[in-house]
Design an enzyme around this catalytic site. Structure first.
Site, short mmCIF file in Angstrom:
data_model
loop_
_atom_site.label_atom_id
_atom_site.label_comp_id
_atom_site.label_asym_id
_atom_site.label_seq_id
_atom_site.Cartn_x
_atom_site.Cartn_y
_atom_site.Cartn_z
N ASN A 232 0.83 -1.22 0.00
CA ASN A 232 0.00 0.00 0.00
C ASN A 232 0.86 1.27 0.00
O ASN A 232 0.53 2.26 0.65
CB ASN A 232 -0.94 0.04 1.21
N HIS A 309 3.07 -4.18 -10.13
CA HIS A 309 2.01 -4.72 -9.26
C HIS A 309 0.66 -4.66 -9.98
O HIS A 309 0.59 -4.72 -11.21
CB HIS A 309 2.02 -3.96 -7.94
N ASN A 355 2.27 -9.47 -11.03
CA ASN A 355 1.88 -9.61 -9.62
C ASN A 355 0.98 -10.82 -9.44
O ASN A 355 1.44 -11.90 -9.15
CB ASN A 355 1.21 -8.33 -9.12
N GLU A 356 -0.32 -10.65 -9.62
CA GLU A 356 -1.28 -11.74 -9.48
C GLU A 356 -2.09 -11.85 -10.77
O GLU A 356 -3.26 -11.45 -10.83
CB GLU A 356 -2.21 -11.53 -8.28
N GLU A 489 3.53 -13.31 -1.08
CA GLU A 489 2.59 -12.73 -0.12
C GLU A 489 1.98 -13.85 0.71
O GLU A 489 1.68 -14.93 0.17
CB GLU A 489 1.46 -11.95 -0.81
N TRP A 531 2.98 -10.16 3.84
CA TRP A 531 2.29 -8.98 3.30
C TRP A 531 1.97 -8.02 4.45
O TRP A 531 1.27 -8.38 5.40
CB TRP A 531 1.02 -9.38 2.58
#
Length: 564
Positions: A232, A309, A355-356, A489, A531
């Site tokens: 974040n 990300h 990222n994902e 993560e 994370w």
């Protein structure tokens, strides 16, 4: 018989001219000798040409260099024109040569020049470069020639730097790329006509320790004791502080190291910092800022991972054929800039391509593989330390089960053993991250040995046995084949409060979960990165806010052992 006939033909014009002169007058004949050309040019290969001479008197024709230039009479259909065949041998010399044909008749002498171009001449020195530095080098070849030489580098890792017009003598420079594999041999060919000279180039393997890039993926993974996400923050849409965290300071990085972590994952946004939509040019100020944060880590002897990300979802939400070409262009442009800016860091820096990525079937997996390949190719093309930097590719959804089923072979790389795989783990999500009850599941407050008897808030899936089973699949599919896995993560990140007498059971559940994931990840060859978005450590002061999470991670890291 043919020779006699030729001689007769050769003499006829003179006899005819003499008879004509006698029949009309007692005055003597005025000799006239006029060659059709005053110079005959031959190529280096030699050959034959016809020389015509207008004359009214008999002629004596002779070459001044009969060893290589010969003149013999030829048939003529004209009474006033003599013809001769001039024959030249091939020129063995590497310089032009010339001679003269002398034509005599009466008291008159005429000459015809004969010129011949040089034979191809080609000398290259040296013809062997032995033990060229593995880190790459420039080599110079001295070239002596008399023609336009075709230069061919027979191996892609040898490239010509300069190309000039053919000269009597010149030096041609070549770049020899860095070699991070086994010693190799290449060649350069110089061709002029039928002549070819070859230069052999032998290169040793680079000593990667000289540039701080000696560790391959397995060795580097073992050096990372425990990892921490700065979530974040640099990936926040709207700017670094847009999601409530302060601008990152080096003091915070030092605090994380003091807690026992030696690796930092830095999620990064890039799309919002593109200043040119055509070229995908990233703002220099943002590249500088990411470089600054990486510098905080490396300066404190910590490993750092930089990724692209979520970034608004332009890539990870579009692993589809219709977006494949466009996204690959963007992926290549962004990683070329990121890698170029951060190339100066040694092996403490790693890059992660996505990222994902939202992938749940074979077709999307093909598209994801293209994105990952583009990432690898773009980074490698920037050369320098990036030519051997350890890179991380992501499984579909970074989900362990999907990765086991869909991922298949790793992307290709030009250097051996420098790739890692990344997955994430929040299983069960009802316990790790769910913040309100949903139709498909209720929030779970308790896990493992701290489950509360009779409570409907106990986790009903994702126990330790299931965790070990999933981690074992990553070990079998990747780690045992020499491919470390980054657990990029994980964590029981949702903290429940107001549970009264059950609060301690919840807190201990989170502590146990974080300890267990950290330990078992390491035991299965996975590097754990917790994370964290500011809930465990105060971003301003560095003080621990959640001792249950911190203690669990630190204990798990201490007890876990990499199996290689």
């Amino acid at each position: 018989m043919n020779f006699i006939k030729t001689i007769i033909i050769f003499l006829l014009p003179a006899i005819f001219v003499g008879m004509t002169a006698c029949s009309g007058s007692d005055d003597p004949v005025t000799p006239e000798i006029v060659p059709a050309k005053t110079e005959i040019a031959f190529s280096r290969t030699g050959g034959s040409e016809t020389l015509s001479v207008k004359s009214n008197v008999p002629l004596e024709v002779k070459s001044n260099d009969e060893s290589w230039c010969r003149v013999v009479p030829a048939s003529s259909t004209s009474d006033a024109v003599y013809k001769f065949t001039v024959t030249l041998d091939a020129n063995p010399e590497t310089s032009d040569r010339s001679t003269t044909i002398t034509i005599k008749g009466g008291n008159i002498t005429q000459t015809v020049n004969v010129v011949q171009t040089a034979a191809d001449g080609l000398i290259v020195t040296p013809t062997l470069f032995d033990e060229v530095a593995g880190e790459g080098a420039q080599i110079e070849v001295k070239l002596t020639t008399n023609g336009a030489v075709k230069i061919t580098t027979n191996d892609s890792w040898i490239t010509q730097v300069t190309s000039r017009a053919a000269m009597t003598e010149q030096t041609v420079t070549f770049n020899v790329a860095a070699n991070y594999r086994d010693p190799r041999t290449g060649s350069i060919s110089f061709t002029l006509g039928e002549l070819t000279e070859t230069v052999t180039v032998k290169q040793v393997k680079a000593n990667l320790s000289d540039i701080g890039m000696e560790s391959d993926a397995l060795i580097l993974a073992a050096k990372m004791y425990a990892g921490w996400n700065i979530g974040n923050t640099l990936e926040a849409i709207g700017g670094e502080t847009a999601w409530g965290n302060p601008k990152l300071a080096e003091a915070y990085i030092r605090k994380i190291k003091d807690f026992g972590f030696n690796a930092i994952r830095i999620p990064c946004a890039w799309n919002q910092y593109i200043e040119d939509a055509e070229t995908y040019k990233i703002e220099d100020s943002w590249l500088d800022r990411v470089n600054e944060v990486v510098g905080y880590c490396v300066a404190n002897d910590m490993y750092a991972i930089v990724n692209i990300h979520w970034d608004g979802g332009w890539l990870e939400n579009n692993c589809t054929p219709d977006k494949q070409e466009e996204n690959n262009r963007k992926q290549h442009a962004l990683w070329t800039q990121i890698a170029g800016k951060l190339n100066h860091y040694d092996e403490h820096l790693l890059f992660a391509g996505t990222n994902e990525p939202n992938v749940d079937n074979a077709q999307k997996m093909v598209v994801l593989k293209s994105y990952l390949q583009t990432f690898i190719d773009a980074v490698r093309a920037t050369g320098g330390n990036n030519a051997v930097r350890n890179l991380i590719v992501q499984g579909p959804n970074t989900d362990i089960d999907m990765t086991d089923k869909l991922f298949g072979d790793m992307p290709t790389d030009v250097v051996d053993n420098r790739l890692m795989l990344e997955v994430h783990y929040y299983n069960p999500w009802t316990f790790c991250g769910l913040e309100k009850d949903e139709s498909w599941g209720k929030m779970a407050y308790f896990w493992g040995a701290h489950a509360v008897s009779g409570s409907d808030r106990n986790a009903t899936s994702g126990d330790e046995a299931e965790m070990k089973s999933l981690f074992a699949r990553m070990k079998t599919k990747f780690v045992d084949k020499g491919i470390p896995v980054i657990l990029g993560e994980y964590g029981a990140i949702t903290m429940r409060t107001g549970l009264g007498d059950l609060q301690e059971a919840h807190n201990k559940s989170r502590n146990l979960y974080d300890e267990t994931v950290t330990r078992e990840a390491k035991n299965h060859g996975m590097v754990p990165f917790y994370w964290e978005t500011g809930g465990v450590v105060n971003r301003n002061t560095g003080a621990i806010k959640d001792n249950y999470a911190m203690d669990g991670i630190v204990k798990g890291a201490r007890e876990g052992k990499y199996p290689f």
